[in-house]
Scaffold this motif. Structure first.
Motif, PDB file in Angstrom:
ATOM      1  N   ASN A  75      16.015 -10.117  -8.897  1.00 43.18           N
ATOM      2  CA  ASN A  75      14.892 -10.965  -8.494  1.00 43.18           C
ATOM      3  C   ASN A  75      13.525 -10.436  -8.950  1.00 43.18           C
ATOM      4  O   ASN A  75      12.708 -11.206  -9.472  1.00 43.18           O
ATOM      5  CB  ASN A  75      14.889 -11.171  -6.982  1.00 43.18           C
ATOM      6  N   PRO A  76      13.223  -9.142  -8.782  1.00 50.01           N
ATOM      7  CA  PRO A  76      11.923  -8.643  -9.256  1.00 50.01           C
ATOM      8  C   PRO A  76      11.712  -8.859 -10.753  1.00 50.01           C
ATOM      9  O   PRO A  76      10.603  -9.188 -11.197  1.00 50.01           O
ATOM     10  CB  PRO A  76      11.981  -7.148  -8.921  1.00 50.01           C
ATOM     11  N   LEU A  77      12.770  -8.702 -11.550  1.00 48.45           N
ATOM     12  CA  LEU A  77      12.657  -8.920 -12.994  1.00 48.45           C
ATOM     13  C   LEU A  77      12.428 -10.398 -13.311  1.00 48.45           C
ATOM     14  O   LEU A  77      11.665 -10.741 -14.215  1.00 48.45           O
ATOM     15  CB  LEU A  77      13.909  -8.412 -13.701  1.00 48.45           C
ATOM     16  N   ALA A  95       3.512  -6.595 -13.775  1.00 42.09           N
ATOM     17  CA  ALA A  95       4.124  -5.947 -12.613  1.00 42.09           C
ATOM     18  C   ALA A  95       3.053  -5.320 -11.720  1.00 42.09           C
ATOM     19  O   ALA A  95       3.127  -5.409 -10.478  1.00 42.09           O
ATOM     20  CB  ALA A  95       5.117  -4.889 -13.075  1.00 42.09           C
ATOM     21  N   GLN A  96       2.049  -4.688 -12.325  1.00 43.13           N
ATOM     22  CA  GLN A  96       0.960  -4.098 -11.541  1.00 43.13           C
ATOM     23  C   GLN A  96       0.183  -5.172 -10.787  1.00 43.13           C
ATOM     24  O   GLN A  96      -0.176  -4.980  -9.613  1.00 43.13           O
ATOM     25  CB  GLN A  96       0.017  -3.328 -12.462  1.00 43.13           C
ATOM     26  N   ALA A  97      -0.080  -6.295 -11.442  1.00 41.69           N
ATOM     27  CA  ALA A  97      -0.827  -7.378 -10.799  1.00 41.69           C
ATOM     28  C   ALA A  97      -0.067  -7.938  -9.599  1.00 41.69           C
ATOM     29  O   ALA A  97      -0.664  -8.221  -8.552  1.00 41.69           O
ATOM     30  CB  ALA A  97      -1.107  -8.486 -11.820  1.00 41.69           C
ATOM     31  N   HIS A 102       0.409  -8.618  -3.892  1.00 43.59           N
ATOM     32  CA  HIS A 102       1.361  -8.991  -2.837  1.00 43.59           C
ATOM     33  C   HIS A 102       2.251  -7.843  -2.354  1.00 43.59           C
ATOM     34  O   HIS A 102       3.057  -8.043  -1.441  1.00 43.59           O
ATOM     35  CB  HIS A 102       2.260 -10.130  -3.327  1.00 43.59           C
ATOM     36  N   GLY A 103       2.145  -6.679  -2.983  1.00 37.61           N
ATOM     37  CA  GLY A 103       3.023  -5.586  -2.606  1.00 37.61           C
ATOM     38  C   GLY A 103       4.445  -5.814  -3.088  1.00 37.61           C
ATOM     39  O   GLY A 103       4.699  -6.688  -3.934  1.00 37.61           O
ATOM     40  N   ILE A 104       5.378  -5.071  -2.529  1.00 37.22           N
ATOM     41  CA  ILE A 104       6.787  -5.210  -2.910  1.00 37.22           C
ATOM     42  C   ILE A 104       7.298  -6.623  -2.644  1.00 37.22           C
ATOM     43  O   ILE A 104       8.120  -7.162  -3.402  1.00 37.22           O
ATOM     44  CB  ILE A 104       7.657  -4.188  -2.144  1.00 37.22           C
ATOM     45  N   TYR A 108       9.825 -10.416  -4.602  1.00 37.25           N
ATOM     46  CA  TYR A 108      10.950 -11.125  -3.992  1.00 37.25           C
ATOM     47  C   TYR A 108      10.576 -12.531  -3.546  1.00 37.25           C
ATOM     48  O   TYR A 108      11.212 -13.098  -2.668  1.00 37.25           O
ATOM     49  CB  TYR A 108      11.509 -10.309  -2.826  1.00 37.25           C
ATOM     50  N   ARG A 109       9.545 -13.079  -4.195  1.00 40.46           N
ATOM     51  CA  ARG A 109       9.178 -14.461  -3.912  1.00 40.46           C
ATOM     52  C   ARG A 109      10.310 -15.372  -4.365  1.00 40.46           C
ATOM     53  O   ARG A 109      10.794 -15.275  -5.493  1.00 40.46           O
ATOM     54  CB  ARG A 109       7.888 -14.814  -4.633  1.00 40.46           C
TER      55      ARG A 109
END
Length: 199
Positions: A75-77, A95-97, A102-104, A108-109
Motif C-alpha cells: 500500500n505505501p508503494l 515520499a517525504q512530502a 500526513h505521517g505514516i 495507508y490512505r
C-alpha cells in the motif's frame, strides 16, 4: 479528458519521461512483493491442505490470506506511485512530502478499501482452478497434461472476468491515493465520481 488528451498533456508538460513517473515504486513492488505473495500463499496452503484438502475453498482462503499480508507492504508503494504520477515529482521527494503532511498514516490512505482487491484475487484464483479442472475432465482420455495455450487461456479468462467485476474498486482506490479533499473517504469519492462522471 480522454486518452489522447492525457497523452498530449504528459508529452507537453514532462516529455517522454512523464510516462515513467512512478516506475521506481512499481519496480520495487513487482518482483519482491509478488514473490512475497507467492511465498505467503504457499505457506497458507501448507497449513490448510491437511485440514481442508485440495479444492476451491483452500485456494480461495490461501489467496485471501496472502493478499492481506501483501497489502500491508504494497500500500505505501501504491500511494507513493499515484502521488508521483499526479505531482510529477521524484520518489524520495514524494515520499517525504507524504510523510511530512500526513505521517505514516498518509502511506495507508485507502488501505481498508485495498482489501476488496483481495476478493478479486481470490475469485480470479478460483475461476482459474475451476477452468483447469473443467478442461482437464474434457480431455480425460488423454494422458498428456494441459497445454500451455490452455493454461494461458484459463489465466486470461479468469483475470478478465475478475478485472471487469472489480474495476470500479480500482478507480475509487486510485482517487483516494491522491491528496484531493474530495477523495478523503470512500463515500465522498464514490459520490464525486458518480455526480461528475457517472457510472
Amino acid at each position: 479528458t480522454g486518452f489522447v488528451g492525457v497523452v498530449t498533456n504528459i508529452i507537453a508538460g514532462q516529455g517522454i519521461r512523464g510516462f515513467y513517473r512512478g516506475l521506481t515504486p512499481t519496480m520495487l513492488s513487482t518482483v519482491p512483493i509478488r514473490a512475497f505473495f507467492l511465498w505467503a500463499m504457499a505457506a497458507a496452503r501448507a497449513v490448510l491442505v491437511p485440514l481442508l484438502g485440495e479444492g476451491p475453498t483452500t485456494n480461495m482462503i490461501s489467496s485471501a490470506a496472502a493478499g492481506m499480508l501483501r497489502n500491508v507492504v504494497a500500500n505505501p508503494l501504491g500511494v507513493t506511485k499515484t502521488r508521483m504520477q499526479i505531482a510529477g515529482a521524484g520518489f524520495v521527494q514524494t515520499a517525504q512530502a507524504i510523510f511530512l503532511s500526513h505521517g505514516i498514516a498518509g502511506f495507508y490512505r485507502g488501505f481498508l478499501l485495498s482489501f476488496v482487491g483481495i476478493v478479486e484475487g481470490a475469485i480470479q484464483s478460483l475461476i482459474y482452478e475451476q477452468l483447469k479442472r473443467c478442461w482437464a475432465r474434457s480431455t480425460a482420455s488423454s494422458t498428456s497434461p494441459l497445454s500451455s495455450l490452455t493454461l494461458l487461456s484459463a489465466a486470461a479468462l479468469s483475470k478478465a472476468f475478475a478485472c471487469i467485476l472489480f474495476y470500479p474498486h480500482e478507480v475509487v482506490l486510485t482517487r483516494m491515493s491522491s491528496d484531493a479533499a474530495e477523495y478523503a473517504t470512500v463515500l465522498s469519492t464514490v459520490e464525486h465520481v458518480l455526480s461528475n462522471e457517472g457510472v
